[in-house]
Design a protein around this motif. Sequence first.
Motif, PDB file in Angstrom:
ATOM      1  N   HIS A 190       0.835  -1.205   0.000  1.00  0.00           N
ATOM      2  CA  HIS A 190       0.000   0.000   0.000  1.00  0.00           C
ATOM      3  C   HIS A 190       0.872   1.259   0.000  1.00  0.00           C
ATOM      4  O   HIS A 190       1.854   1.340   0.747  1.00  0.00           O
ATOM      5  CB  HIS A 190      -0.912   0.005   1.231  1.00  0.00           C
ATOM      6  N   THR A 191       0.492   2.211  -0.822  1.00  0.00           N
ATOM      7  CA  THR A 191       1.201   3.496  -0.868  1.00  0.00           C
ATOM      8  C   THR A 191       0.297   4.657  -0.472  1.00  0.00           C
ATOM      9  O   THR A 191       0.800   5.706  -0.061  1.00  0.00           O
ATOM     10  CB  THR A 191       1.756   3.741  -2.280  1.00  0.00           C
ATOM     11  N   ARG A 192      -1.024   4.484  -0.604  1.00  0.00           N
ATOM     12  CA  ARG A 192      -1.955   5.521  -0.150  1.00  0.00           C
ATOM     13  C   ARG A 192      -2.605   5.025   1.147  1.00  0.00           C
ATOM     14  O   ARG A 192      -3.502   4.172   1.124  1.00  0.00           O
ATOM     15  CB  ARG A 192      -3.029   5.800  -1.210  1.00  0.00           C
ATOM     16  N   VAL A 193      -2.108   5.525   2.260  1.00  0.00           N
ATOM     17  CA  VAL A 193      -2.606   5.073   3.560  1.00  0.00           C
ATOM     18  C   VAL A 193      -3.113   6.266   4.356  1.00  0.00           C
ATOM     19  O   VAL A 193      -2.720   7.415   4.119  1.00  0.00           O
ATOM     20  CB  VAL A 193      -1.518   4.321   4.360  1.00  0.00           C
ATOM     21  N   ALA A 194      -3.984   5.971   5.316  1.00  0.00           N
ATOM     22  CA  ALA A 194      -4.591   7.009   6.155  1.00  0.00           C
ATOM     23  C   ALA A 194      -4.692   6.505   7.583  1.00  0.00           C
ATOM     24  O   ALA A 194      -4.595   5.298   7.852  1.00  0.00           O
ATOM     25  CB  ALA A 194      -5.959   7.406   5.614  1.00  0.00           C
ATOM     26  N   HIS A 195      -4.923   7.446   8.486  1.00  0.00           N
ATOM     27  CA  HIS A 195      -4.963   7.139   9.915  1.00  0.00           C
ATOM     28  C   HIS A 195      -6.200   7.771  10.528  1.00  0.00           C
ATOM     29  O   HIS A 195      -6.470   8.968  10.322  1.00  0.00           O
ATOM     30  CB  HIS A 195      -3.708   7.721  10.579  1.00  0.00           C
ATOM     31  N   VAL A 196      -6.977   6.975  11.277  1.00  0.00           N
ATOM     32  CA  VAL A 196      -8.152   7.480  11.984  1.00  0.00           C
ATOM     33  C   VAL A 196      -7.792   7.578  13.457  1.00  0.00           C
ATOM     34  O   VAL A 196      -7.511   6.569  14.111  1.00  0.00           O
ATOM     35  CB  VAL A 196      -9.369   6.559  11.771  1.00  0.00           C
ATOM     36  N   LEU A 197      -7.805   8.801  13.986  1.00  0.00           N
ATOM     37  CA  LEU A 197      -7.321   9.091  15.327  1.00  0.00           C
ATOM     38  C   LEU A 197      -8.451   9.084  16.352  1.00  0.00           C
ATOM     39  O   LEU A 197      -9.576   9.510  16.062  1.00  0.00           O
ATOM     40  CB  LEU A 197      -6.661  10.476  15.385  1.00  0.00           C
ATOM     41  N   MET A 198      -8.128   8.636  17.550  1.00  0.00           N
ATOM     42  CA  MET A 198      -8.955   8.983  18.702  1.00  0.00           C
ATOM     43  C   MET A 198      -8.781  10.486  18.941  1.00  0.00           C
ATOM     44  O   MET A 198      -7.860  11.100  18.408  1.00  0.00           O
ATOM     45  CB  MET A 198      -8.508   8.189  19.932  1.00  0.00           C
TER      46      MET A 198
ATOM     47  N   PHE B 190       2.258   6.215  13.398  1.00  0.00           N
ATOM     48  CA  PHE B 190       1.789   6.161  12.008  1.00  0.00           C
ATOM     49  C   PHE B 190       2.649   7.055  11.128  1.00  0.00           C
ATOM     50  O   PHE B 190       3.082   6.649  10.037  1.00  0.00           O
ATOM     51  CB  PHE B 190       0.324   6.593  11.939  1.00  0.00           C
ATOM     52  N   LEU B 191       2.908   8.291  11.576  1.00  0.00           N
ATOM     53  CA  LEU B 191       3.681   9.236  10.771  1.00  0.00           C
ATOM     54  C   LEU B 191       5.138   8.826  10.637  1.00  0.00           C
ATOM     55  O   LEU B 191       5.794   9.182   9.655  1.00  0.00           O
ATOM     56  CB  LEU B 191       3.569  10.639  11.378  1.00  0.00           C
ATOM     57  N   ASP B 192       5.667   8.080  11.618  1.00  0.00           N
ATOM     58  CA  ASP B 192       7.028   7.546  11.475  1.00  0.00           C
ATOM     59  C   ASP B 192       7.138   6.699  10.212  1.00  0.00           C
ATOM     60  O   ASP B 192       8.151   6.733   9.501  1.00  0.00           O
ATOM     61  CB  ASP B 192       7.403   6.681  12.689  1.00  0.00           C
ATOM     62  N   ALA B 193       6.107   5.889   9.962  1.00  0.00           N
ATOM     63  CA  ALA B 193       6.134   4.973   8.829  1.00  0.00           C
ATOM     64  C   ALA B 193       5.555   5.586   7.554  1.00  0.00           C
ATOM     65  O   ALA B 193       5.975   5.236   6.454  1.00  0.00           O
ATOM     66  CB  ALA B 193       5.356   3.697   9.173  1.00  0.00           C
ATOM     67  N   ALA B 194       4.583   6.493   7.704  1.00  0.00           N
ATOM     68  CA  ALA B 194       3.899   7.072   6.539  1.00  0.00           C
ATOM     69  C   ALA B 194       3.754   8.578   6.738  1.00  0.00           C
ATOM     70  O   ALA B 194       2.659   9.069   7.029  1.00  0.00           O
ATOM     71  CB  ALA B 194       2.535   6.419   6.341  1.00  0.00           C
ATOM     72  N   PRO B 195       4.855   9.337   6.595  1.00  0.00           N
ATOM     73  CA  PRO B 195       4.811  10.780   6.887  1.00  0.00           C
ATOM     74  C   PRO B 195       3.850  11.561   6.002  1.00  0.00           C
ATOM     75  O   PRO B 195       3.429  12.668   6.367  1.00  0.00           O
ATOM     76  CB  PRO B 195       6.256  11.238   6.676  1.00  0.00           C
ATOM     77  N   ASP B 196       3.489  11.018   4.850  1.00  0.00           N
ATOM     78  CA  ASP B 196       2.564  11.720   3.946  1.00  0.00           C
ATOM     79  C   ASP B 196       1.135  11.181   4.041  1.00  0.00           C
ATOM     80  O   ASP B 196       0.281  11.556   3.227  1.00  0.00           O
ATOM     81  CB  ASP B 196       3.057  11.587   2.497  1.00  0.00           C
TER      82      ASP B 196
END
Length: 348
Positions: free
Chosen positions: A177-185, A220-226
């Motif tokens: 995967h190259t387009r990833v996202a993060h859902v935060l508490m 998450f940003l460590d691995a996927a900063p964008d």
Amino acid sequence: MTLRDVADTAGVSISTASLVFSGRGPVAAATADKVRTAAQSLGYAGPDPLASSLRQGRSGTVAVIVEDRLLHAFRDPFALTVLDGLAQELDAMGQSMLLIADPGGEEQANPLAGHALDAAVFPLCGRTDSPFVEHLLARDIPMVGAGSPRDDRVSHVLVDERGASRAATEHLLDLGHTRVAHVLMPLGPRHSTRAVAPGDATVELERAAYPDARDRTLGFLDAAPDGRLVETAEADVAEGERAGRLLLDVPPGQRPTGIVAQSDLLAAGVIRAAEALRLDVPDDVSVVGFDGVELPWLDHRLTTIVQPGEPKGRLLGQLARDALAGEPTRDVPLEVTLRVGSTTAPPP
């Protein structure tokens, strides 16, 4: 009637009668039956707990301080497993649990002030600081937490939140995967779910009130900063679904193919959003959660970071026991693992 009256009627010593009522010593079954029969005939209900606490110098009560309303804690299956583990340990210690909701308003009266306490436990995710800490310290009451409040005078059961979130994200990257996202508490008190602009992320994280949400975001940003970020107003299924729609209800070329959520409930909401948009999980979008709780109503085996809730609660209880015994306490690590389920696969 007093315990001595019961002991005399049963023909045993007062210490033996005391052991029958406390349940903390070996007493023959026949002897215990005689004591209970004597107590019933005399109308004796048991030792006065106030008198017992005065003799022992202990109240027999541990405050369990839950962030926000109890309603939210009891809706979260992970929170329930932690509280269950803690309750088992406290029960084995002969301590009762006093649940205190901390709504976080400075204008509200301190709910701890009117209670005699032996210790205090902060078992769930909470704010970095708490107004209760100084109050408890002034009363010389030991404190135990699960990562918050952040204070050198509070002993913690700690999870490597940042490392675990990074591992969950790297799992998606390793799948391609190259387009990833993060859902935060929530990083702090919020009223609505919203996307966090990349340029605002650093500022938002610096002023985050909740350290677990901040550290998982940093992982998450460590691995996927964008990667894209969406912060929710509450870590539940409904808010996860709202976040999922923000991320997925877009043209296919802009849609993330992998999403890491900061809780299993949020991940379940993202899956609901995907299915409502007629997207297949994991063929169209992969989803990873955090906690490892059982979700029998979800038609998937969630890929997630498993942090064992009941053992975590037991460790909190054991730290409280050590503190009450006057033993030095220190932070204790809790190991978490990635469990690969049916919600992740290579990108389409």
